[in-house]
Scaffold this motif. Structure first.
Motif, PDB file in Angstrom:
ATOM      1  N   UNK A  77       0.671  -1.284   0.048  1.00  0.00           N
ATOM      2  CA  UNK A  77       0.011  -0.079  -0.042  1.00  0.00           C
ATOM      3  C   UNK A  77       0.990   1.194  -0.145  1.00  0.00           C
ATOM      4  N   UNK A  78       0.484   2.323  -0.688  1.00  0.00           N
ATOM      5  CA  UNK A  78       1.366   3.439  -0.747  1.00  0.00           C
ATOM      6  C   UNK A  78       0.514   4.502   0.049  1.00  0.00           C
ATOM      7  N   UNK A  79       1.091   5.416   0.586  1.00  0.00           N
ATOM      8  CA  UNK A  79       0.686   6.437   1.537  1.00  0.00           C
ATOM      9  C   UNK A  79      -0.275   7.830   0.938  1.00  0.00           C
ATOM     10  N   UNK A  80      -0.034   7.622  -0.372  1.00  0.00           N
ATOM     11  CA  UNK A  80      -0.335   8.912  -1.093  1.00  0.00           C
ATOM     12  C   UNK A  80      -0.320   8.674  -2.516  1.00  0.00           C
ATOM     13  N   UNK A  81      -1.115   9.629  -3.405  1.00  0.00           N
ATOM     14  CA  UNK A  81      -1.028   9.494  -4.776  1.00  0.00           C
ATOM     15  C   UNK A  81      -1.090  11.136  -5.329  1.00  0.00           C
ATOM     16  N   UNK A  82      -0.410  11.340  -6.547  1.00  0.00           N
ATOM     17  CA  UNK A  82      -0.301  12.655  -7.104  1.00  0.00           C
ATOM     18  C   UNK A  82      -0.127  13.744  -6.528  1.00  0.00           C
ATOM     19  N   UNK A  83      -1.145  14.958  -6.471  1.00  0.00           N
ATOM     20  CA  UNK A  83      -0.640  16.091  -5.508  1.00  0.00           C
ATOM     21  C   UNK A  83      -0.905  15.823  -4.111  1.00  0.00           C
ATOM     22  N   UNK A  84      -1.725  14.458  -3.585  1.00  0.00           N
ATOM     23  CA  UNK A  84      -1.610  14.276  -2.262  1.00  0.00           C
ATOM     24  C   UNK A  84      -0.190  13.854  -1.826  1.00  0.00           C
TER      25      UNK A  84
END
Length: 279
Positions: free
Chosen positions: A158-165
């Protein structure tokens, strides 16, 4: 084997190769453009090394890199695989193995035949019962068998963020390094190596420099006008916070030596036009 063990296994191979070659950490740094502090962490199992560093060490020491890269790939897959749930029992349970010392014989054969006939009789009774129920209910058909449950697909790390987040966040803390690859490189000759790192899972990128002087800077940019930067305060390598890398935008990294010294940039990377090669 746990994930820490994976790092130790690969580290022992790297350490053996380094000792056999007689190379110091300073020499490895000079020949590969990775900081000697990074080599110390990789060889001593404190940090999992990048694929490129493993290959460079093998070639520098005159060794075929294929076996070492195969070990790297195996342990990278194990390192990034999801942890099994506590208390999970292997498929088949504890009764899947026959008792040690059991030998087949007439009694065992008769026992197996008896169990088989019992299963057949039970199956016939179940079918007969289903047909009788259908006749009594007037449907003319036995009740439909329950539908099998869909298989559960196990997701990757699992990743903790995506794109501008992801803007301004640490790629390690957001687990963006789990699938990260170096998609562009550059250098300031004899002084500094520049890397553009990209994570497809986070849809984000960051810049990294190594073999740098204190005061050297690195900046990652995207075509939306965003930028993130960092400066080498100590040691000889540093990486920037994350920046969004949408599929149709371009991202690139620039670096400069201290005191308005020479500056250089990598080429631009557009995710939708190129598929990042997994290590």
């Amino acid at each position: 084997m746990d994930r820490a063990g994976s790092v130790k296994d690969l580290a022992s191979e790297l350490l053996a190769l380094k000792k056999a070659s007689g190379s110091s950490f300073v020499r490895l740094s000079e020949k590969t453009h990775y900081a000697k502090s990074s080599w110390e962490r990789w060889v001593n199992g404190k940090q999992f090394p990048p694929r490129d560093a493993v290959e460079r060490l093998a070639r520098l020491c005159g060794t075929d890199p294929a076996p070492l890269l195969a070990l790297w790939a195996e342990e990278d897959a194990r390192r990034t695989a999801p942890e099994p749930e506590e208390g999970a029992e292997p498929e088949g349970g504890e009764d899947t193995e026959p008792e040690a010392g059991t030998r087949p014989g007439p009694a065992a054969a008769r026992k197996r035949r008896g169990a088989l006939w019992t299963a057949v009789v039970l199956a016939v009774l179940l079918v007969a019962g289903a047909v009788s129920y259908a006749a009594l209910s007037g449907s003319g058909e036995p009740p439909a068998a329950p539908r099998p449950k869909p298989a559960v697909k196990v997701a990757g790390p699992a990743t903790g963020c995506t794109l501008t987040g992801c803007e301004g966040r640490d790629p390690k803390k957001m687990n963006c390094g789990a699938d990260a690859v170096t998609v562009r490189t550059g250098s300031i000759p004899k002084d500094l190596v520049i890397e553009l790192r990209y994570s497809r899972g986070c849809q984000a990128a960051w810049g990294r420099i190594s073999f740098a002087q204190v005061g050297a800077t690195v900046v990652v940019n995207n075509s939306d006008g965003a930028a993130q930067a960092d400066v080498v305060h100590f040691d000889r390598d540093v990486y920037t916070p994350l920046i969004a890398a949408p599929d149709d935008d371009s991202v690139w990294v620039c670096a400069a030596l201290p005191k308005n010294g020479p500056r250089s940039c990598t080429g631009r990377f557009i995710p939708s036009e190129e598929k990042a090669q997994q290590p």
